[in-house]
Design a protein around this motif. Sequence first.
Motif, mmCIF file in Angstrom:
data_model
loop_
_atom_site.group_PDB
_atom_site.id
_atom_site.type_symbol
_atom_site.label_atom_id
_atom_site.label_comp_id
_atom_site.label_asym_id
_atom_site.label_seq_id
_atom_site.Cartn_x
_atom_site.Cartn_y
_atom_site.Cartn_z
ATOM 1 N N PRO A 46 29.219 8.010 34.257
ATOM 2 C CA PRO A 46 30.046 7.989 35.468
ATOM 3 C C PRO A 46 30.371 9.403 35.937
ATOM 4 O O PRO A 46 30.308 10.362 35.161
ATOM 5 C CB PRO A 46 31.310 7.255 35.013
ATOM 6 N N SER A 47 30.729 9.507 37.217
ATOM 7 C CA SER A 47 31.115 10.799 37.778
ATOM 8 C C SER A 47 32.614 10.824 38.032
ATOM 9 O O SER A 47 33.256 9.771 38.187
ATOM 10 C CB SER A 47 30.372 11.061 39.093
ATOM 11 N N VAL A 48 33.177 12.023 38.081
ATOM 12 C CA VAL A 48 34.612 12.173 38.344
ATOM 13 C C VAL A 48 34.956 11.611 39.712
ATOM 14 O O VAL A 48 35.931 10.864 39.882
ATOM 15 C CB VAL A 48 35.017 13.659 38.252
ATOM 16 N N GLU A 49 34.141 11.951 40.713
ATOM 17 C CA GLU A 49 34.378 11.465 42.067
ATOM 18 C C GLU A 49 34.236 9.938 42.147
ATOM 19 O O GLU A 49 34.996 9.271 42.857
ATOM 20 C CB GLU A 49 33.398 12.123 43.044
ATOM 21 N N GLY A 50 33.270 9.402 41.407
ATOM 22 C CA GLY A 50 33.066 7.958 41.414
ATOM 23 C C GLY A 50 34.232 7.207 40.806
ATOM 24 O O GLY A 50 34.670 6.177 41.341
#
Length: 200
Positions: A83-87
Amino acid sequence: MPDFHPATRLIVWGVLVVLVQSARGPLLWGFGLFIGVVAFVFASRRAWVLVRRIRYLLLALLVLFGFFTPGEAVLPALGQAGPSVEGLALALTHAWRLLAVVLLVAILLEFSNEALLVSGIATLARPLTFFGVCSERLAVRLLLVFRYAEASPPGGWRALLVARSHLSDEVLVLQRVAMAWWDWVAVGTVIMLGVWGIFR
């Protein structure tokens, strides 16, 4: 304390839903927290039931936004597979909005019985009769949406596909009540607050 018309309750509820969708940052989190406290204090059983029913949708939001939104990786070792921080930030925001709306539904159902909801929806839908839409029929259909969001019909969703079922034998009484002056004051105030919240 005046007893507000069912249509007034629905308008207030609708404006609160719009405010939840338009709120950003700390206002969104604070507003959602306030709604959550009210829901679990005054409508805890309904709130838990509705939250349980959307648990898979919340999980889908986490996966879709968290793992498919490009950005800084939360776990660098996984690379693009993680996962991404923004996601995750987007997932939490949308999940929080969904939870707030569902808890608003729980509050509405807790303080408005079926007869009141049908009466309120029919009142709000009355202008649609000029376009050939039956406001009473529309009110009953929307009421069934609220009802089955909380409890599945006997036989599950497949029972809704049967042409003639026990649902056709149900009788709902439509109460027609005129809106009082305090209803118009409440509606005007809430709409102005909603417009201010959206365009501030």
